[in-house]
Design an enzyme around this catalytic site. Structure first.
Site, PDB file in Angstrom:
ATOM      1  CG  ASP A  20       0.481  -5.271   0.962  1.00  0.00           C
ATOM      2  OD1 ASP A  20       0.251  -5.745   2.099  1.00  0.00           O
ATOM      3  OD2 ASP A  20      -0.288  -5.417  -0.001  1.00  0.00           O
ATOM      4  CD  GLU A  73      -0.906  -7.214  -3.254  1.00  0.00           C
ATOM      5  OE1 GLU A  73      -1.586  -8.102  -3.779  1.00  0.00           O
ATOM      6  OE2 GLU A  73      -1.383  -6.125  -2.886  1.00  0.00           O
ATOM      7  CG  ASN A  74       1.725  -3.961  -3.662  1.00  0.00           C
ATOM      8  OD1 ASN A  74       1.326  -4.185  -2.524  1.00  0.00           O
ATOM      9  ND2 ASN A  74       0.908  -3.920  -4.691  1.00  0.00           N
ATOM     10  CG  ASN A  80      -5.215  -7.736  -5.027  1.00  0.00           C
ATOM     11  OD1 ASN A  80      -4.585  -7.722  -3.970  1.00  0.00           O
ATOM     12  ND2 ASN A  80      -5.537  -6.640  -5.659  1.00  0.00           N
ATOM     13  CG  HIS A  81      -1.580  -6.136  -7.136  1.00  0.00           C
ATOM     14  ND1 HIS A  81      -2.069  -5.634  -8.325  1.00  0.00           N
ATOM     15  CD2 HIS A  81      -2.114  -5.365  -6.162  1.00  0.00           C
ATOM     16  CE1 HIS A  81      -2.859  -4.589  -8.069  1.00  0.00           C
ATOM     17  NE2 HIS A  81      -2.907  -4.409  -6.764  1.00  0.00           N
ATOM     18  CG  HIS A 108      -3.682  -9.760   0.100  1.00  0.00           C
ATOM     19  ND1 HIS A 108      -2.589  -9.004   0.426  1.00  0.00           N
ATOM     20  CD2 HIS A 108      -4.210  -9.196  -1.010  1.00  0.00           C
ATOM     21  CE1 HIS A 108      -2.440  -8.037  -0.459  1.00  0.00           C
ATOM     22  NE2 HIS A 108      -3.420  -8.126  -1.345  1.00  0.00           N
ATOM     23  CG  HIS A 130      -5.704  -5.619  -0.373  1.00  0.00           C
ATOM     24  ND1 HIS A 130      -5.292  -5.694  -1.683  1.00  0.00           N
ATOM     25  CD2 HIS A 130      -6.903  -4.983  -0.405  1.00  0.00           C
ATOM     26  CE1 HIS A 130      -6.222  -5.145  -2.475  1.00  0.00           C
ATOM     27  NE2 HIS A 130      -7.197  -4.695  -1.724  1.00  0.00           N
ATOM     28  CG  HIS A 141      -1.102  -0.796   0.409  1.00  0.00           C
ATOM     29  ND1 HIS A 141      -0.689  -0.379  -0.851  1.00  0.00           N
ATOM     30  CD2 HIS A 141      -1.072  -2.145   0.370  1.00  0.00           C
ATOM     31  CE1 HIS A 141      -0.445  -1.441  -1.605  1.00  0.00           C
ATOM     32  NE2 HIS A 141      -0.673  -2.519  -0.889  1.00  0.00           N
TER      33      HIS A 141
END
Ligand SMILES: [Fe+2]
Ligand SMILES: [Fe+2]
Length: 270
Positions: A8, A39-40, A67-68, A153, A178, A180
């Site tokens: 991520d 996603e981030n 999820n983001h 993820h 996910h 991190h």
């Protein structure tokens, strides 16, 4: 083939460490295909067209999400026309975008990337295992695909490990995202699939999973939200997993990659 999966990428510090380090890594590791979890990418939440383009300009071949994926609504304006960005593969039928795609690498080889989203300690989803099974059957390793990369993820380490074994012998690599935080369990599973439970984030590690410490600490200690989460702004560590494949697209080598920022450096030698 030489594959790099990068975990991520969190906001500007994450993008900055990729800008600084990825061109060097690409040459040093003679990479054929690069996947990042994005996603981030945009301020810690979701993806915009401009940050995605920044990453593609660095030589990124595919951006997976999680999820983001939908945090920046503008993704809906381009995800149907942008095959290089994947959203999770186990979302309801009719969701815009794709959860898996077959790419042609610079060396001409075909690389299948699949992006399942876990269900343990997360929002309810369709079965990620059934979704991955469908994708693997549609384009098997050594037949339709020369390499297969699965970005699982998920929150739970157990669910990520289970996905590794589920794909063992059928994918080149299964790497989690996910969390991190990078895990220290890089290995080649018995059937020949390279696996690491989580790749880690590209973020400032003087933080709570990449976010400025103050607000998460407030919420943990006082059960009070006083503001929004924002990415910690110190120098980020690029965290990823390097895999080499051999006959039939299975893994012959896996090495963690960590460069820049606070985490102990790890760089494979060729
Ligand atoms: Fe993330
Ligand atoms: Fe996530």
């Amino acid at each position: 083939m030489r594959l790099l999966f990068i975990g991520d990428v969190l906001g500007k510090p994450g993008r900055d460490v990729l800008t600084a380090e990825l061109p060097r890594l690409k040459d040093a590791l003679k990479l054929d295909f690069i996947v990042i979890n994005g996603e981030n990418l945009a301020g810690g939440f979701g993806i915009t067209r401009s940050v995605a383009n920044e990453m593609f300009a660095l030589g990124v071949d595919c951006i997976t999400t999680g999820n983001h994926w939908l945090d920046q609504r503008e993704i809906l304006s381009f995800i149907n026309d942008e095959d290089r960005i994947l959203r999770p593969c186990n979302l309801p039928p009719g969701t815009p975008g794709k959860g898996a795609n077959l790419y042609q690498a610079k060396n001409g080889a075909h690389v299948l990337v699949i992006n399942p989203l876990g269900r343990v300690f997360m929002e309810p989803q369709d079965d990620p295992f059934a979704a991955v099974e469908r994708e693997l059957n549609a384009c098997p390793l050594g037949e339709g695909a020369d390499a297969i990369i699965v970005d699982m993820h998920a929150e739970a380490t157990s669910e990520k490990m289970a996905m590794g074994h589920f794909c063992d012998g059928r994918a080149s690599m299964v790497v989690g995202s996910h969390s991190h935080v990078p895990t220290a369990d890089a290995q080649i599973l018995p059937g020949g699939t390279a696996f690491q439970t989580d790749a880690g984030a590209c973020a400032d590690y003087d933080s709570v999973i990449g976010m400025e410490k103050f607000e998460p600490l407030q919420r943990f200690t006082k059960k009070m939200s006083t503001g929004r989460f924002s990415p910690a702004t110190g120098p980020a560590t690029l965290c990823g997993v390097f895999v080499e494949t051999g006959a039939k697209g299975l893994a012959t080598r896996i090495e963690p990659v960590r460069v820049g920022g606070r985490l102990k450096r790890a760089l494979p030698e060729l």
